[in-house]
Design a protein around this motif. Sequence first.
Motif, PDB file in Angstrom:
ATOM      1  N   HIS A  69       0.867  -1.178   0.000  1.00  0.00           N
ATOM      2  CA  HIS A  69       0.000   0.000   0.000  1.00  0.00           C
ATOM      3  C   HIS A  69       0.901   1.224   0.000  1.00  0.00           C
ATOM      4  O   HIS A  69       1.840   1.315   0.801  1.00  0.00           O
ATOM      5  CB  HIS A  69      -0.898   0.002   1.239  1.00  0.00           C
ATOM      6  CG  HIS A  69      -1.622   1.287   1.454  1.00  0.00           C
ATOM      7  ND1 HIS A  69      -2.624   1.727   0.617  1.00  0.00           N
ATOM      8  CD2 HIS A  69      -1.484   2.240   2.398  1.00  0.00           C
ATOM      9  CE1 HIS A  69      -3.072   2.889   1.056  1.00  0.00           C
ATOM     10  NE2 HIS A  69      -2.388   3.223   2.144  1.00  0.00           N
ATOM     11  N   ARG A  91       4.936   4.472  -6.617  1.00  0.00           N
ATOM     12  CA  ARG A  91       4.066   3.704  -7.517  1.00  0.00           C
ATOM     13  C   ARG A  91       4.875   3.015  -8.615  1.00  0.00           C
ATOM     14  O   ARG A  91       4.583   1.872  -8.968  1.00  0.00           O
ATOM     15  CB  ARG A  91       2.985   4.598  -8.104  1.00  0.00           C
ATOM     16  CG  ARG A  91       1.993   5.074  -7.057  1.00  0.00           C
ATOM     17  CD  ARG A  91       0.710   5.579  -7.669  1.00  0.00           C
ATOM     18  NE  ARG A  91      -0.175   6.112  -6.665  1.00  0.00           N
ATOM     19  CZ  ARG A  91      -0.947   5.392  -5.869  1.00  0.00           C
ATOM     20  NH1 ARG A  91      -0.918   4.086  -5.936  1.00  0.00           N
ATOM     21  NH2 ARG A  91      -1.744   5.972  -4.987  1.00  0.00           N
ATOM     22  N   GLU A  97      -5.392  -0.020  -2.637  1.00  0.00           N
ATOM     23  CA  GLU A  97      -5.680   1.416  -2.524  1.00  0.00           C
ATOM     24  C   GLU A  97      -5.883   1.834  -1.075  1.00  0.00           C
ATOM     25  O   GLU A  97      -5.603   2.956  -0.706  1.00  0.00           O
ATOM     26  CB  GLU A  97      -6.901   1.787  -3.364  1.00  0.00           C
ATOM     27  CG  GLU A  97      -6.641   1.723  -4.859  1.00  0.00           C
ATOM     28  CD  GLU A  97      -5.538   2.670  -5.308  1.00  0.00           C
ATOM     29  OE1 GLU A  97      -5.504   3.842  -4.866  1.00  0.00           O
ATOM     30  OE2 GLU A  97      -4.688   2.218  -6.092  1.00  0.00           O
TER      31      GLU A  97
END
Length: 110
Positions: A35, A67, A79
């Motif tokens: 995450h 990311r 998410e």
Amino acid sequence: MADTQQVDPKDGQKAARLAKRIGGYAKEHGGAEGHVEYLGQRGARIVLVGEDGAWGDVHAPSVEIARLAVEKAGITVHEQFDGDFAAKVRTGPYEWSRMAGIQVGGPTDD
């Protein structure tokens, strides 16, 4: 239409180094999921949860680099850190004593 966004070579190198660390963590723990959490000007935190329930994190200088790193590492990214993903975390005596520190007289940083 293909994504033609260019990645700064230095950002790509930072992401590759982080991806290597993430891959090593995943290998050590039988796989991993993650995450990405925005930390403001400090960058981003990539929280990792291994298949064995162990958890850890790595810091990235930006959400974009974080990311890119998880993408390069090939792990599943959530998410939100909730529900089934959060339930995979296994805590040991150290974490429980730290969480209980102030509330029930466990160890503190003092």
